[in-house]
Design a protein around this motif. Structure first.
Motif, PDB file in Angstrom:
ATOM      1  N   THR A 592       0.857  -1.179   0.000  1.00 46.95           N
ATOM      2  CA  THR A 592       0.000   0.000   0.000  1.00 46.95           C
ATOM      3  C   THR A 592       0.893   1.229   0.000  1.00 46.95           C
ATOM      4  N   ILE A 593       0.621   2.157  -0.886  1.00 50.18           N
ATOM      5  CA  ILE A 593       1.452   3.350  -1.041  1.00 50.18           C
ATOM      6  C   ILE A 593       0.620   4.576  -0.703  1.00 50.18           C
ATOM      7  N   ASP A 594       0.989   5.258   0.376  1.00 46.26           N
ATOM      8  CA  ASP A 594       0.345   6.524   0.733  1.00 46.26           C
ATOM      9  C   ASP A 594       1.219   7.653   0.217  1.00 46.26           C
ATOM     10  N   GLU A 595       0.755   8.373  -0.812  1.00 46.02           N
ATOM     11  CA  GLU A 595       1.555   9.438  -1.388  1.00 46.02           C
ATOM     12  C   GLU A 595       0.653  10.464  -2.055  1.00 46.02           C
ATOM     13  N   PHE A 596       1.161  11.677  -2.256  1.00 46.42           N
ATOM     14  CA  PHE A 596       2.399  12.185  -1.658  1.00 46.42           C
ATOM     15  C   PHE A 596       2.003  13.079  -0.496  1.00 46.42           C
ATOM     16  N   TYR A 597       2.751  13.001   0.582  1.00 43.63           N
ATOM     17  CA  TYR A 597       2.481  13.876   1.714  1.00 43.63           C
ATOM     18  C   TYR A 597       3.003  15.285   1.450  1.00 43.63           C
ATOM     19  N   TRP A 598       4.048  15.382   0.662  1.00 38.07           N
ATOM     20  CA  TRP A 598       4.637  16.687   0.343  1.00 38.07           C
ATOM     21  C   TRP A 598       5.425  16.543  -0.952  1.00 38.07           C
ATOM     22  N   ASN A 599       5.723  17.650  -1.598  1.00 38.84           N
ATOM     23  CA  ASN A 599       6.476  17.592  -2.850  1.00 38.84           C
ATOM     24  C   ASN A 599       7.125  18.944  -3.153  1.00 38.84           C
ATOM     25  N   SER A 600       8.103  18.891  -4.046  1.00 40.51           N
ATOM     26  CA  SER A 600       8.749  20.100  -4.569  1.00 40.51           C
ATOM     27  C   SER A 600       8.238  20.359  -5.983  1.00 40.51           C
ATOM     28  N   ARG A 601       8.052  21.601  -6.318  1.00 34.94           N
ATOM     29  CA  ARG A 601       7.682  21.922  -7.705  1.00 34.94           C
ATOM     30  C   ARG A 601       8.828  21.625  -8.642  1.00 34.94           C
ATOM     31  N   ASN A 602      10.041  21.959  -8.215  1.00 34.28           N
ATOM     32  CA  ASN A 602      11.274  21.677  -8.950  1.00 34.28           C
ATOM     33  C   ASN A 602      12.419  21.948  -7.984  1.00 34.28           C
ATOM     34  N   TRP A 603      13.656  21.865  -8.482  1.00 32.34           N
ATOM     35  CA  TRP A 603      14.796  22.037  -7.590  1.00 32.34           C
ATOM     36  C   TRP A 603      14.856  23.454  -7.033  1.00 32.34           C
ATOM     37  N   THR A 604      14.650  24.444  -7.846  1.00 25.39           N
ATOM     38  CA  THR A 604      14.778  25.834  -7.404  1.00 25.39           C
ATOM     39  C   THR A 604      13.729  26.185  -6.361  1.00 25.39           C
ATOM     40  N   ALA A 605      12.483  25.785  -6.609  1.00 26.89           N
ATOM     41  CA  ALA A 605      11.395  26.141  -5.698  1.00 26.89           C
ATOM     42  C   ALA A 605      11.445  25.340  -4.404  1.00 26.89           C
ATOM     43  N   GLY A 606      11.878  24.099  -4.492  1.00 28.30           N
ATOM     44  CA  GLY A 606      11.924  23.274  -3.294  1.00 28.30           C
ATOM     45  C   GLY A 606      10.543  22.943  -2.765  1.00 28.30           C
ATOM     46  N   TRP A 607      10.498  22.508  -1.511  1.00 28.67           N
ATOM     47  CA  TRP A 607       9.245  22.067  -0.905  1.00 28.67           C
ATOM     48  C   TRP A 607       8.503  23.191  -0.196  1.00 28.67           C
ATOM     49  N   ALA A 608       9.106  24.368  -0.098  1.00 31.41           N
ATOM     50  CA  ALA A 608       8.463  25.464   0.628  1.00 31.41           C
ATOM     51  C   ALA A 608       7.931  26.546  -0.301  1.00 31.41           C
ATOM     52  N   ASN A 609       8.551  26.713  -1.456  1.00 35.81           N
ATOM     53  CA  ASN A 609       8.108  27.750  -2.391  1.00 35.81           C
ATOM     54  C   ASN A 609       7.011  27.183  -3.289  1.00 35.81           C
ATOM     55  N   VAL A 610       5.884  26.902  -2.688  1.00 36.52           N
ATOM     56  CA  VAL A 610       4.783  26.290  -3.420  1.00 36.52           C
ATOM     57  C   VAL A 610       3.595  27.235  -3.432  1.00 36.52           C
ATOM     58  N   VAL A 611       2.693  27.016  -4.370  1.00 37.62           N
ATOM     59  CA  VAL A 611       1.426  27.732  -4.415  1.00 37.62           C
ATOM     60  C   VAL A 611       0.322  26.709  -4.253  1.00 37.62           C
TER      61      VAL A 611
END
Length: 821
Positions: A592-611
């Motif tokens: 069983t796969i629970d995903e995704f809890y979090w993600n990056s838009r790309n390398w530059t944006a990372g996991w915090a620079n999201v909209v």
């Protein structure tokens, strides 16, 4: 005979094991050496990575055999060719090469960083036990503190050899797949950025193969390869076998506790974290140790943030390369590894990298037999803002502290070493009345064999897990489907569970190959423009009493690479798996796969620079992928949909499950298939989906449960044993044995024993099985000890639902307490 009858109650299946396999000292010795060898090999690779973090090149070179080879791919041409790799032979040249290759990015110069992530092992031991091969994922994050950075990732396909009583690296072969720097991120290496499949050292027939060969004829003594001509023993004594197998079992418990604690930290489940400590536990950060006790631990944890996660808060701490070392008396242990903090607050668009070495201390609670944390100790390598990166040394001054010691990768230090303390005895030892016959060697050996199978199952499960991870990276649908049991089932993300390897393979093929066939596999017939990576890390593996089944929770730390610089970031999910021993292989029973809890838009944006999810390209792409997959599998409906009514509570919020979908920076509910590994309580957030352990087994497909198919459900956590004087009696003790929901303690045998000055003085009362209500009342038959303050230990020997447990009773009997005596 009375004793044999009792033994069969305690150890289901022992009679059949004795009759069918006829274990003998030679075979069990050889099997023990095989399991110990696999663990030494893993520890060597993990130690190699730990040493690299501190620029200890000579010690890294010392892990190689005399004529060991380091072959490091450059990625400038044909990645598979040796002409694309630098080859160095011998320890001294390897040391020089390592030092030169690192340069100023050696982890020792002020502000420099040399983080080495290497995990997801698949270890294949040769039949003769003298050589082995191993496959690992690898990623290095480097910086010189002056602005220059490097990021490099790929695959290790290594070879190992046993010599002089120790395992060594005979070939360290690194295949590079991607590289870049912090500013722009990474992209594919190789000719025109096209990536080949890195050859596997193992075949599908070898994947998940059991380590134990107890039915084969004894192998000849293993040559150590040393100049003295010493060889490993053809057989160890029964006492030594009991001790060394117990050592492996203890190591499993410690590793589970360390890995399990990390998941609580990720979710800021502070009450659950604190419950794992001894009462006077501490946390040490940069040699600053907190005052002992829960209040001080809570204060330290609060520095990471308040309890629980809120919208946009990320607190991930994946753990890599942990080495466990248990003391000879099995009362203390240490755990050393790498922890990487992926910290973020998308509400203010800020994130951090935190690179730390941990060196935790653990102790065994002698009252309960359960391992607990004494001290969590962290040593900072480097902290950096995500936007700026680690190239200039990070946001904190470089640490001047000496790093904690590297743990030895070898246990035992020589195959014939006897580290067993004189007073040590196995937990499951049963004390006999003077008129009873002594425990037979055949019964003792059968117990040892069963306990060895439990530790072997731990390593076999990790091997199968790693094999699955590598196969899915290369989209080898047919191969990873065949890792499943004939009755296995797997969740296809966003769709549902498919039952049997054929359906699993067809589902994968329809998604990735765009046709209903399992024979076409483009990843094996052509170069690729992109590769996904599924890092299956930080396992918590709970094994059934008979060793034939296991529950596995592992992190899914996912990224990838392509021809486009910086297009790949990180994503985080969770696997909840079960495995079974089918024939001679450890097969996947349920995924069983629970995903995704979090993600990056790309390398530059990372996991915090999201909209918000409704506006992001990444989220639209993910939703389109799910929709595309659904269209492709319309003619291949899942056996159980993610929207099955019985699973509505469990799957609401996940992609493809009942609405509303929760996507990062929203915080999705996290589920747990096991209880607290110290207290036995279910998680404080009440997100427990316990036995029967497979997700669709609860309500949707109960016939898929392990128990319904002739396997035991692995215990969901520790067995808690409590005891008190029976009301109105001065000689009767009421014992309660408790597991988790739907885990009965009925039938498991209980015995009363006294301990004085750390030495067992023998059985002091009646013994008997636990009843339907989880209780049993036993009478003291040595009334002279009542009221003396001598503790009475209560041993529960387990049943097919629960593992053994222990309690202790100290104090006045009920009648004396009532009178205030």
């Amino acid at each position: 005979m009375k004793f044999v009858t009792i033994a069969l109650v305690l150890w289901p299946g022992i009679a059949s094991a004795i009759d069918s396999t006829q274990p003998n000292l030679e075979n069990v010795t050889q099997d023990l050496l095989r399991v110990e060898s696999v663990r030494q090999i893993k520890n060597i690779q993990r130690t190699y990575a730990q040493l690299a973090q501190h620029g200890r090149w000579k010690e890294m070179a010392d892990l190689f055999a005399d004529d060991g080879i380091l072959r490091w791919g450059k990625g400038t041409g044909d990645i598979l060719s040796t002409t694309d790799a630098e080859s160095v032979v011998g320890r001294s040249p390897i040391e020089s090469w390592l030092r030169q290759e690192a340069g100023d990015m050696d982890g020792t110069k002020p502000g420099s960083l040399h983080v080495f992530m290497s995990d997801m092992p698949v270890i294949t031991l040769a039949d003769n036990g003298l050589t082995a091969k191993g496959r690992w994922t690898a990623l290095r994050k480097l910086g010189d503190g002056k602005g220059r950075t490097r990021i490099e990732g790929g695959i290790f396909e290594n070879e190992y050899v046993s010599g002089g009583g120790k395992w060594k690296i005979s070939l360290l072969r690194y295949y590079p797949l991607y590289a870049g720097n912090y500013e722009t991120g990474w992209k594919n290496l190789g000719v025109n950025g096209s990536l080949p499949v890195i050859p596997y050292h193992y075949t599908l027939d070898q994947a998940g193969l059991t380590l134990l060969h107890t039915e084969r004829k004894s192998l000849p003594a293993q040559s150590s390869g040393s100049s003295s001509g010493q060889s490993t023993p053809t057989k160890l004594s029964l006492d030594e076998l009991e001790y060394r197998v117990a050592h492996l079992n203890e190591e499993d418990e410690v590793r589970n506790l360390v890995n399990g604690m990390g998941y609580y930290v990720d979710r800021r489940m502070w009450p659950d974290v604190i419950s794992l400590f001894v009462p006077n536990g501490t946390i040490t950060i940069q040699n600053n140790t907190s005052p002992p006790g829960p209040a001080s631990i809570q204060s330290v944890l609060n520095r990471m943030g308040p309890e629980g996660l809120s919208h946009g808060i990320l607190n991930e701490h994946p753990i890599f390369g942990t080495v466990i070392q248990v003391s000879p008396d099995h009362k203390t242990a240490t755990a050393r590894g790498l922890e990487i903090g992926l910290i973020g607050d998308s509400n203010v668009r800020k994130g951090q990298w935190r690179f730390c070495v941990f060196h935790h201390s653990l102790v065994k609670d002698l009252k309960s037999g359960i391992w607990k944390i004494q001290d969590l100790s962290y040593y900072r390598l480097l902290f950096a803002d995500y936007a700026a990166g680690w190239g200039n040394g990070g946001i904190l001054p470089a640490s001047s502290l000496a790093p904690p010691p590297i743990l030895s990768p070898h246990y035992p230090s020589s195959p014939t070493e006897n580290r067993r303390p004189v007073s040590w005895r196995p937990f499951y030892k049963r004390y006999l009345d003077w008129e009873e016959e002594e425990e037979s060697d055949s019964i003792r050996l059968a117990k040892v064999q069963r306990l060895l199978l439990r530790s072997s199952a731990y390593d076999e499960s990790e091997n199968t897990s790693g094999s699955y991870g590598f196969y899915i990276d290369d989209i080898r649908c047919s191969d990873f489907a065949k890792l499943h049991s004939e009755r296995g089932h797997k969740l296809s993300p966003g769709i549902g569970w498919y039952y049997t390897p054929n359906a699993i393979s067809l589902s994968c093929a329809s998604r990735y190959y765009r046709q209903n066939t399992t024979t076409y596999n483009p990843s094996m017939s052509s170069l690729r423009s992109s590769v996904p990576f599924h890092w299956r890390l930080q396992p918590v593996i709970l094994v059934s009493q008979d060793g034939r089944s296991a529950t596995l929770r592992t992190r899914n730390l996912q990224t990838g690479t392509s021809r486009t610089q910086g297009s790949n970031g990180w994503m985080g999910g969770m696997y909840h798996d079960q495995l079974v021993l089918e024939g001679e292989k450890r097969k996947l029973w349920s995924i069983t796969i629970d995903e995704f809890y979090w993600n990056s838009r790309n390398w530059t944006a990372g996991w915090a620079n999201v909209v918000p999810v409704t506006n992001t390209t990444t989220s639209r792409r993910w939703l389109n992928t799910i929709s595309d997959h659904k269209r492709q599998t319309d003619n291949l409906d899942p056996d159980v949909s993610l929207r099955h009514p019985a699973l509505a509570e469990r799957e609401t919020g996940f992609n493809g499950g009942p609405a509303p979908t929760v996507s990062w920076p929203g915080v999705q509910r996290m589920w747990w298939a096991y209880r607290n590994l110290v207290t036995g309580a279910i998680p404080s957030d009440n997100s427990y989906w316990g036995p029967p352990g497979c997700v669709p087994c609860r309500g949707a497909k109960p016939e898929w449960a392990l128990r319904a198919n002739g396997y035991q459900e692995p215990p969901s956590g520790p067995t808690i044993v409590t005891a008190d004087w029976a009301e109105g009696s001065g000689v009767d003790i009421e014992i309660t044995v408790k597991g988790g929901p739907e885990e009965s303690s009925k039938g498991g045998w209980v015995q009363l024993v006294t301990t004085l000055h750390g030495e067992d003085t023998g059985k002091v009362g009646q013994e008997g099985p636990v009843g339907d209500d989880g209780k049993v009342v036993l009478r003291i038959r040595a009334p002279g000890i009542v009221g003396t303050g001598i503790p009475i230990e209560v041993f529960y020997f387990g049943n097919e639902n629960l593992k053994p447990g222990k309690g202790i009773l100290v104090g006045e009997p009920w009648e004396r307490k009532k009178k205030g005596e």
